[in-house]
Design a protein around this motif. Structure first.
Motif, PDB file in Angstrom:
ATOM      1  N   PHE A 246     103.690  88.581   0.671  1.00  0.00           N
ATOM      2  CA  PHE A 246     103.631  87.780   1.886  1.00  0.00           C
ATOM      3  C   PHE A 246     103.504  86.300   1.543  1.00  0.00           C
ATOM      4  O   PHE A 246     103.088  85.932   0.450  1.00  0.00           O
ATOM      5  CB  PHE A 246     102.437  88.209   2.742  1.00  0.00           C
ATOM      6  CG  PHE A 246     101.129  88.076   2.032  1.00  0.00           C
ATOM      7  CD1 PHE A 246     100.597  89.154   1.357  1.00  0.00           C
ATOM      8  CD2 PHE A 246     100.445  86.866   2.001  1.00  0.00           C
ATOM      9  CE1 PHE A 246      99.403  89.036   0.676  1.00  0.00           C
ATOM     10  CE2 PHE A 246      99.253  86.747   1.329  1.00  0.00           C
ATOM     11  CZ  PHE A 246      98.725  87.828   0.663  1.00  0.00           C
ATOM     12  N   THR A 247     103.845  85.501   2.520  1.00  0.00           N
ATOM     13  CA  THR A 247     103.608  84.061   2.436  1.00  0.00           C
ATOM     14  C   THR A 247     102.825  83.674   3.670  1.00  0.00           C
ATOM     15  O   THR A 247     103.134  84.119   4.769  1.00  0.00           O
ATOM     16  CB  THR A 247     104.933  83.296   2.382  1.00  0.00           C
ATOM     17  OG1 THR A 247     105.571  83.592   1.152  1.00  0.00           O
ATOM     18  CG2 THR A 247     104.701  81.802   2.461  1.00  0.00           C
ATOM     19  N   SER A 248     101.815  82.896   3.458  1.00  0.00           N
ATOM     20  CA  SER A 248     101.036  82.417   4.582  1.00  0.00           C
ATOM     21  C   SER A 248     100.945  80.898   4.459  1.00  0.00           C
ATOM     22  O   SER A 248     100.713  80.374   3.377  1.00  0.00           O
ATOM     23  CB  SER A 248      99.648  83.058   4.539  1.00  0.00           C
ATOM     24  OG  SER A 248      98.932  82.715   5.696  1.00  0.00           O
ATOM     25  N   VAL A 249     101.145  80.223   5.554  1.00  0.00           N
ATOM     26  CA  VAL A 249     101.077  78.759   5.536  1.00  0.00           C
ATOM     27  C   VAL A 249     100.095  78.297   6.595  1.00  0.00           C
ATOM     28  O   VAL A 249     100.074  78.830   7.700  1.00  0.00           O
ATOM     29  CB  VAL A 249     102.461  78.119   5.827  1.00  0.00           C
ATOM     30  CG1 VAL A 249     102.383  76.606   5.699  1.00  0.00           C
ATOM     31  CG2 VAL A 249     103.523  78.679   4.913  1.00  0.00           C
ATOM     32  N   ARG A 250      99.278  77.354   6.239  1.00  0.00           N
ATOM     33  CA  ARG A 250      98.385  76.747   7.205  1.00  0.00           C
ATOM     34  C   ARG A 250      98.431  75.241   7.083  1.00  0.00           C
ATOM     35  O   ARG A 250      98.448  74.713   5.975  1.00  0.00           O
ATOM     36  CB  ARG A 250      96.951  77.211   6.986  1.00  0.00           C
ATOM     37  CG  ARG A 250      96.660  78.443   7.780  1.00  0.00           C
ATOM     38  CD  ARG A 250      95.216  78.769   7.821  1.00  0.00           C
ATOM     39  NE  ARG A 250      95.147  80.143   8.302  1.00  0.00           N
ATOM     40  CZ  ARG A 250      94.052  80.730   8.702  1.00  0.00           C
ATOM     41  NH1 ARG A 250      92.912  80.084   8.655  1.00  0.00           N
ATOM     42  NH2 ARG A 250      94.081  81.973   9.141  1.00  0.00           N
TER      43      ARG A 250
ATOM     44  N   LEU B 211      99.104  74.634  12.350  1.00  0.00           N
ATOM     45  CA  LEU B 211     100.112  75.635  12.056  1.00  0.00           C
ATOM     46  C   LEU B 211      99.403  76.739  11.288  1.00  0.00           C
ATOM     47  O   LEU B 211      98.583  76.455  10.431  1.00  0.00           O
ATOM     48  CB  LEU B 211     101.189  74.967  11.200  1.00  0.00           C
ATOM     49  CG  LEU B 211     102.466  75.688  10.813  1.00  0.00           C
ATOM     50  CD1 LEU B 211     103.495  74.667  10.440  1.00  0.00           C
ATOM     51  CD2 LEU B 211     102.285  76.636   9.660  1.00  0.00           C
ATOM     52  N   ASP B 212      99.705  77.956  11.600  1.00  0.00           N
ATOM     53  CA  ASP B 212      99.019  79.056  10.955  1.00  0.00           C
ATOM     54  C   ASP B 212      99.915  80.274  11.042  1.00  0.00           C
ATOM     55  O   ASP B 212     100.061  80.871  12.107  1.00  0.00           O
ATOM     56  CB  ASP B 212      97.684  79.296  11.673  1.00  0.00           C
ATOM     57  CG  ASP B 212      96.926  80.460  11.065  1.00  0.00           C
ATOM     58  OD1 ASP B 212      97.387  81.010  10.056  1.00  0.00           O
ATOM     59  OD2 ASP B 212      95.872  80.816  11.611  1.00  0.00           O
ATOM     60  N   ILE B 213     100.530  80.605   9.941  1.00  0.00           N
ATOM     61  CA  ILE B 213     101.449  81.738   9.989  1.00  0.00           C
ATOM     62  C   ILE B 213     101.250  82.658   8.798  1.00  0.00           C
ATOM     63  O   ILE B 213     100.729  82.261   7.760  1.00  0.00           O
ATOM     64  CB  ILE B 213     102.927  81.290  10.008  1.00  0.00           C
ATOM     65  CG1 ILE B 213     103.233  80.383   8.808  1.00  0.00           C
ATOM     66  CG2 ILE B 213     103.271  80.603  11.297  1.00  0.00           C
ATOM     67  CD1 ILE B 213     104.678  80.355   8.455  1.00  0.00           C
ATOM     68  N   PHE B 214     101.690  83.869   8.971  1.00  0.00           N
ATOM     69  CA  PHE B 214     101.665  84.880   7.918  1.00  0.00           C
ATOM     70  C   PHE B 214     102.972  85.645   8.039  1.00  0.00           C
ATOM     71  O   PHE B 214     103.271  86.192   9.096  1.00  0.00           O
ATOM     72  CB  PHE B 214     100.473  85.810   8.141  1.00  0.00           C
ATOM     73  CG  PHE B 214     100.416  86.971   7.189  1.00  0.00           C
ATOM     74  CD1 PHE B 214      99.611  86.923   6.063  1.00  0.00           C
ATOM     75  CD2 PHE B 214     101.166  88.121   7.417  1.00  0.00           C
ATOM     76  CE1 PHE B 214      99.556  87.996   5.179  1.00  0.00           C
ATOM     77  CE2 PHE B 214     101.119  89.188   6.532  1.00  0.00           C
ATOM     78  CZ  PHE B 214     100.310  89.127   5.415  1.00  0.00           C
ATOM     79  N   VAL B 215     103.739  85.667   6.971  1.00  0.00           N
ATOM     80  CA  VAL B 215     104.992  86.409   7.002  1.00  0.00           C
ATOM     81  C   VAL B 215     105.000  87.375   5.826  1.00  0.00           C
ATOM     82  O   VAL B 215     104.859  86.958   4.685  1.00  0.00           O
ATOM     83  CB  VAL B 215     106.219  85.470   6.888  1.00  0.00           C
ATOM     84  CG1 VAL B 215     107.491  86.229   7.168  1.00  0.00           C
ATOM     85  CG2 VAL B 215     106.083  84.294   7.826  1.00  0.00           C
ATOM     86  N   GLY B 216     105.126  88.628   6.114  1.00  0.00           N
ATOM     87  CA  GLY B 216     105.176  89.634   5.058  1.00  0.00           C
ATOM     88  C   GLY B 216     106.607  90.048   4.794  1.00  0.00           C
ATOM     89  O   GLY B 216     107.454  89.965   5.682  1.00  0.00           O
TER      90      GLY B 216
END
Lengths: 350, 1051
Positions: free
Chosen positions: B725-729, A5-10
């Motif tokens: 921002f929030t980033s999840v890995r 899983l790899d996401i970035f939400v601004g």
């Protein structure tokens, strides 16, 4: 080690214009990454391919989520999920609804139906535009068509209001809708030299002059069936065009018309002699095209006929563009002075 | 019946199609509060229904008002079958319960469904009519303000800082109840959301009661957490710092504040604003008017002698200004005694604040932390959560004793956390041991104000570094030197803290984010055996984390860490440690020595060569880092001619003339000889690995800086663009290569790649700084590692920096000659000024008489326990760090005085900063930031706390774009809901935003996933400084304005 899983939400949704373009062009994530690598972005930023991959995925995901909203642009403005500055919103919409010249020429005037959609494969191979992008553009045409189809009022205004497009793009869509509605044949080989812009120009003039809305006969009776004021040609007007036949049928009138035009244009045309010699043929061609327009089939062939009956003769005589324009202006102007002819405009070609 | 809640449902929009046949929806709304439910009419066949309902009125206790959320359910009417729920909106009405915050909640809220996410929006108006209830036995605490911000909120002034408040409530987790087997996931999720909402309301109310008991009116640094203990229940706990806050409005508010505020609070305990007349809205007062003190009820009521450590050390005393220093001698012992007695009086002298009003923090001892591994058992009686309370009390006791061992009477920057895996739970607490200004320990009386003025005379930028413990009786072996700034006091060679960098600290160069990452494999075990295994591993992890931190700090050429946060997470078969901090070079501390590598087998030639190669690489890296972060500690400050900051130079000369005549110079020069380097011994592959990993950390690309504190040391010209921002890995480890080294490498790569990705994504903002970078790591499953990062990128102006320095210098020059007003920012100027210019001359006598009144009996003081006995109780890891620290080579700075860098928020900076282009000032935009401020803007109003908990579940994971698509959409939805709530309160930003929990679980085989997110922050209204400019120039005290704003940014 695999990334699950790899996401970035601004808080403000990040929009990368380059990636957006790649997405619109229908490239897959891996193709897009390859293209970005080729653009030299890695060297500029010192990033790794993995970073680029993750970034591209993120943007694609965002665009995918935005796509639903882009189908109804006013929703994009009012939605709360993505915080996007207005200028960016406008850019997203404008780019999403932009289309390729090559593609639009293929489908212009075709029925925006499932059948045509099936042909998109061929169009894609022919134009080199990815199938995905073709689908998007086709669906855009169809969506705009569906929304404004049943609406009253100015076609361009309706499109602008419901899709928040720029004036230019809205006009283009008006042309596409108009052509699709009237199913004008544009795909014949003879017509290949014409660009979308040419047709759009014609469409605009036709919308302005040939449709119900244009004729200014807005139905006083609200129950009447004439809803598509800007999209359908005015039947009455087309019926009236039949009367033009007299211009070629009546020998006296033809001669009178010819002399009027010739007198006015003498010395002004480089191809005067050719014009004088061909006047009868040209006039007959034009009038016949006009007179046939009551038949739907002939309406569809309008542009083919115009090219065959008028433009090709002109071209074979090497008429310069300006001469054609002068001739046509004079041609229609003179008709007025003949007798009680109503103003009838002919579509100006090229 | 002290409250009437009124709700009006206006309209809906973008509703989903619920009736496939008609492509439309017949929507109606249920409004529920407590046990009362109202319904709107059904709006037939519309996706944009207009209900325009009447006002639904709920008459409720204020206790319920605090506990219960307003629950709005949108449904689709179905004539024949059951009505289908479209979604819900929970509205916390707490912000309406205190007068200063929002008066109405009105706006579009996303309609949220735990299975489908956001499905359209609904427009709601909520109002509360509150009747005053002066019943002393009431259970509600309406009116107590809550702030997530870990500093005194910008438009408030702290009259009294009371201290630590904590509370926890427990309940059964609906997800684990028997009924969960038969109900739908939606029902279960909603039951959970509702319960947690209810519990946090209750918790907040209970904390509020405690605050009222302490006669405070606000909680600052409020941190609420959920422990999902699974079978054994659900714990909601919170800590905070109780304060009495006073709204800042105009400088006139200064005077009333000097009356006894505690008395005022007694008289008008429920009125938020004791002096409504004097407080008109407008630009706030400069910070210098603030007074801080402890309440008499819970404070360390101790004698406040005029002889303060710091005062006697200031150049001012040396100059013979004569206002202090009567008992220059044995105050350390006295201080200890006082501390002791104070500790006995107060249960936990903890403060969740991380930034403080100037002068509040006297000394910093170092980081104190405590962990404990517990086995979870079912909470049998939720009303008496004694076990959990006892666990935390135990940990807090330990922290308290650690702080004592460091000679500190208080712990600041205090926080608590847990990590749970199956039935094992690690409880952690950490903070920074500190000595707070003893004179703040009395009433906020007139003396307090005077002291406040005097306090400004402390040596700026080094006071807090001075050791609080007795150098002859150190709690651990540490290497002390004389302060490089004032040369009077002893300082340690490195300083670790959990707080933000104090505003007045003198920093050289810029700071940077430093992380230590560590994995340790653990055998799978059950219950007790598991807990034992974890307990055994913990000390080693702590030790290694600290070694790594220390090594990386050295490698950066820095000597102090701020905002240190160490997280230890437990999984089924491993433990993870992640420490983040911001490294800086404090001018007061000695230059860190390099790192020397020593091989075990010096005979082997090639090995030797390898070692020397590594050594060279390390040295190069240090040199490169020093250049990168602009760390150039001045060799001889006098030689710096044409320094851009002449004002501090002037000061330094002043100091110099004084110090040259003293013996300390010689003493310090002596210490030069001892150049014991920080030695890394490479005796096995592990150590080799460590050295390698040291060198693998790549610095951020040029134009980027990062830190995990509020502001970046060394950068001060922020422009207004921010991007939170929030980033999840999540990565899956292949089970084959599960060795410690491989794990470490994977984890390290994960974090590094994540950072690289962030830098790449935000490249358009260059030059920019990632502030408040907050990493959390968890181990959701066997082979999964999840890292979540929340941070904010703030742009700054590179060119302006130069100008700023220049104007700053010019300004300060002018000021030095003409202006006596700027005591706050340039406190030392007072030395050159004549004392009579001081507004309150008869300080000392007045003070002493006052303090002896409030002081404790001398007998009690005498009986206090000797401090040194606590030394051996010092936690093992403090010792370890300090042991490490001891071997560090003495620095090479020859002078004691350093050129003071421009304070991060000087006047000039402010002025230059103040007209940023307001590009994003479009209506409807809600900014979010984990910081307590918004660059280029001024917070004018706090609207209340945002504390939201969401669950999202899906049974069509693939269709929603897999785990990434699912979580991406969910986080975007969470942001949207936070923004909508803030906008409905009338705010335009969330500050101190934090995502406290992001628990993600997936089951790809079943095409399912579930995620729980908990966020909080303070809803605020901010105004761009450019818009304020006009107002501020009209102020007669225009001079003070920048100082005030400057403080605002950093406190």
């Amino acid at each position: 080690m695999t990334s699950e899983l790899d996401i970035f939400v601004g808080n403000t949704t990040l929009i990368d214009e380059d990636v957006y373009r790649l997405w619109l062009d229908g490239y897959s994530v891996s193709d897009a990454v390859a293209l970005r690598v080729r653009s030299g972005i890695l060297e500029q930023t010192g990033a790794t391919a993995a970073v680029l991959q993750s970034d591209t995925m993120d943007h694609y995901r965002t665009f995918h989520m935005l796509e639903r909203l882009l189908h109804a642009p006013p929703k994009l403005l009012h939605q709360l999920i993505f915080q996007i500055p207005p200028s960016r919103q406008a850019l997203l919409i404008e780019r999403y609804y932009a289309f390729d010249e090559a593609f639009v020429r293929e489908v212009l005037g075709k029925k925006l139906s499932k059948g045509t959609k099936k042909d998109l494969d061929d169009i894609s191979t022919k134009t080199g535009i990815t199938l995905k992008s073709c689908r998007r553009q086709f669906d855009n045409f169809k969506r705009v068509f569906k929304v404004v189809e049943e609406m009253r009022g100015s076609l361009v205004d309706n499109i602008q209001q419901h899709f928040l497009l720029s004036d230019r793009l809205a006009r283009d869509y008006a042309a596409i809708v108009f052509f699709a509605n009237n199913r004008f044949e544009t795909g014949k080989k003879k017509l290949q030299y014409l660009s979308f812009g040419d047709f759009a120009f014609c469409a605009e003039l036709m919308i302005q002059n040939w449709t119900l809305g244009a004729v200014g006969e807005a139905p006083t009776d609200p129950d009447s069936q004439v809803d598509d004021m800007d999209m359908d040609l005015d039947k009455e007007f087309l019926q009236d065009l039949k009367e033009l036949k007299v211009l070629v049928a009546d020998k006296d009138l033809l001669d009178l018309h010819k002399s009027l035009v010739c007198t006015a244009l003498r010395g002004k045309l480089g191809v005067f002699s050719e014009m004088e010699a061909n006047f009868k043929n040209l006039s007959r061609g034009l009038v016949n095209v006009a007179a046939k327009l009551t038949h739907t089939k002939d309406v569809r062939d309008l542009f083919v006929d115009l090219v065959e009956k008028f433009i090709e003769p002109c071209r074979s005589d090497h008429w310069p563009l300006n001469d054609v324009r002068l001739f046509l202006n004079q041609y229609s102007a003179s008709v007025h002075s003949l007798d009680g002819f109503r103003f009838a405009c002919s579509g100006c070609v090229t | 019946m002290p409250g009437k809640l009124k709700v009006k449902i206006v309209a809906g929009r973008h509703l989903p199609v619920m009736d496939r046949a008609s492509d439309l929806t017949d929507a109606f709304v249920e409004v529920k509060f407590g046990n009362t439910t109202f319904k709107t009419d059904v709006c037939l066949k519309s996706l944009n229904p207009q209900w325009n309902s009447e006002w639904f009125k709920f008459e409720v206790d204020d206790e319920d008002l605090q506990d219960e959320p307003l629950q709005i359910t949108v449904l689709d009417h179905d004539t024949y079958s059951a009505n289908d729920a479209i979604g819900k909106v929970y509205i916390d009405i707490d912000p309406l319960l205190y007068s200063e915050a929002a008066t109405v909640i009105s706006g579009w809220f996303p309609i949220y469904d735990t299975i489908h996410g956001i499905r359209g929006e609904i427009n709601v108006v909520v109002k509360v009519d509150l009747f005053n209830d002066l019943n002393r036995f009431r259970q509600s605490s309406c009116g107590v303000k809550f702030f997530c911000t870990t500093s005194i909120p910008k438009c408030y002034r702290a009259v009294i800082i009371h201290g630590f408040v904590e509370e926890l409530v427990v309940n059964e987790d609906p997800e684990y109840q028997w009924i969960d087997r038969i109900r739908t996931p939606r029902a279960s999720n909603e039951a959970r959301q509702r319960l947690i909402s209810l519990m946090s309301g209750e918790l907040q109310r209970k904390i509020g009661l405690k605050v009222l008991e302490m006669r405070g009116n606000a909680v600052v640094g409020y941190l609420q957490c959920f422990d999902l203990e699974g079978e054994s229940g659900l714990v909601v706990r919170a800590i905070g710092t109780a304060c009495t806050l006073d709204k800042l409005s105009s400088p006139a508010a200064f005077l009333p504040a000097c009356n006894s505020p505690s008395k005022e609070m007694k008289e008008i305990p429920f009125n938020e604003d004791p002096n409504p007349n004097t407080h008109s809205s407008g630009p706030s007062t400069p910070l210098k008017n603030q007074t801080y003190s402890f309440s008499p009820s819970k404070s360390y009521s101790r004698q406040s002698s005029s002889s303060d450590t710091d005062l006697s050390l200031t150049p001012k005393t040396g100059m013979g200004s004569g206002s202090a220093g009567k008992e220059g001698g044995p105050f350390k012992a006295l201080l200890r005694q006082q501390t002791q007695s104070a500790l006995e009086q107060r249960e936990f002298p903890f403060f969740t604040l991380t930034a403080f009003p100037p002068g509040f923090l006297v000394h910093v001892g170092g980081v104190v932390s405590a962990r404990s591994v517990k086995l979870l058992d079912r909470i049998h009686n939720p009303d008496e959560p004694e076990t959990r309370d006892a666990w935390w009390a135990e940990i807090r006791q330990e922290i308290k004793s650690h702080a004592k061992a460091l000679g500190c009477h208080a712990v600041v920057g205090y926080s608590e956390s847990t990590s749970i895996c199956e039935e094992v739970c690690i409880l952690s607490a950490s903070g920074t041991a500190a000595v707070l200004n003893p004179r703040f320990l009395q009433d906020g009386t007139v003396e307090g104000c005077l002291e406040q003025r005097l306090e400004e005379n402390l040596p700026a930028g080094c006071g807090f570094c001075h050791i609080p413990y007795d150098e002859l009786n150190m709690p651990f072996p540490a290497h002390l030197t004389h302060c490089y700034n004032c040369r009077k006091q002893k300082v340690p060679d490195v300083l670790f803290t959990t707080i933000d960098l104090p505003v007045d600290a003198t920093v050289i160069g810029k700071g940077c984010l430093i992380q230590a990452r560590l994995c340790r494999l653990k055998k799978k075990a059950q219950a007790e055996a598991n807990a034992t295994a974890i307990s055994n591993l913990l000390p080693f992890m702590e030790y290694e984390v600290h070694t790594q931190l220390m090594n990386k700090l050295k490698l950066k050429g820095m000597n102090a860490l701020f905002g240190l946060r160490i997280q230890i997470s437990v999984g089924e078969n491993m433990l993870m440690g992640l420490a983040s901090a911001t490294g800086v070079y404090l001018a007061a501390l000695p230059t860190p020595g390099g790192i020397q590598i020593a091989g075990k087998t010096p005979n082997d030639g090639s090995y030797e060569q390898h070692i020397s190669h590594m050594q060279k690489k390390i040295n190069d890296t240090i040199a490169k880092n020093k250049e990168l972060y602009e760390i150039n500690p001045p060799e001889m400050s006098e030689e710096i001619i044409g320094s851009p900051i002449p004002e501090p130079r002037q000061r330094s000369r002043l100091l110099r003339s004084q110090s040259e005549s003293s013996d300390e110079v010689a003493e310090l020069d002596l210490s030069h000889g001892k150049k014991d380097a920080f030695v890394l011994e490479i005796d096995d592959t592990d150590a080799m690995e460590d050295v390698h990993s040291l060198l693998t950390d790549v610095p951020p690309p040029s134009g980027f800086y990062s830190c995990n504190t509020e502001i970046m040391p060394g950068i001060n010209n922020w422009t207004s663009e921010i991007q939170m921002f929030t980033s999840v890995r999540v990565i899956r480890l292949s089970s084959l290569n599960l060795t410690n080294q491989a794990l470490n490498k994977n984890f390290n790569d994960l974090c590094e790649n994540l950072l690289k990705s962030l830098y790449f994504k935000l490249r358009s903002m260059i030059p920019c700084c990632l502030c408040h970078v907050n990493f959390t790591v968890s181990l959701p499953e066997d082979e999964l590692i999840q890292v979540t990062v929340t941070a904010v990128a703030i742009t700054f102006d590179k060119n302006q920096a130069l100008q700023t320095a220049k104007t700053h210098a010019e300004k300060s020059l002018q000021r030095a000659s003409t202006d006596n007003e700027e005591l706050l920012q340039f406190p030392l100027e007072l030395c050159s000024d004549s004392l009579p210019s001081h507004p309150f001359p008869p300080t000392k006598e007045h003070l002493e008489s006052a303090s002896s009144n409030s002081g404790i009996p001398a007998a009690q003081r005498a009986t206090s326990v000797d401090y040194s006995s606590f030394a051996d109780r010092c936690s093992s890891w403090i010792e370890l760090i300090k042991l490490k620290a001891q071997t560090i080579r003495r620095g090479s700075i020859k002078t004691t005085v350093t050129v003071e860098k421009a304070s991060p928020v000087g006047e000039g900076n402010f002025r230059n900063r103040s007209s940023p282009p307001c590009a994003n000032s479009t209506v409807g935009v809600v900014k979010m930031t984990p910081l307590s401020f918004i660059p280029g803007a001024k917070i004018t109003k706090y609207l209340g706390i945002i504390n939201m908990f969401f669950i999202r579940e899906t049974t069509s994971l693939r269709e929603e774009g897999g785990v990434s698509g699912f979580l991406h959409a969910f986080i975007a939805e969470v942001f949207a809901m936070v923004r909508a709530h803030v906008a409905a309160l009338g705010g335009n930003a969330v500050v101190s935003y934090i995502m406290k929990q992001c628990v993600f679980m997936e089951n790809p085989n079943k095409n399912q996933a579930q995620c729980l997110i908990n966020v909080s922050g303070d809803a605020v209204v901010f105004v761009r400084e450019s818009e304020l400019e006009v107002a501020s120039t009209q102020q007669p005290t225009a001079n003070c304005q920048p100082a005030c704003a400057g403080g605002e940014v950093t406190t």
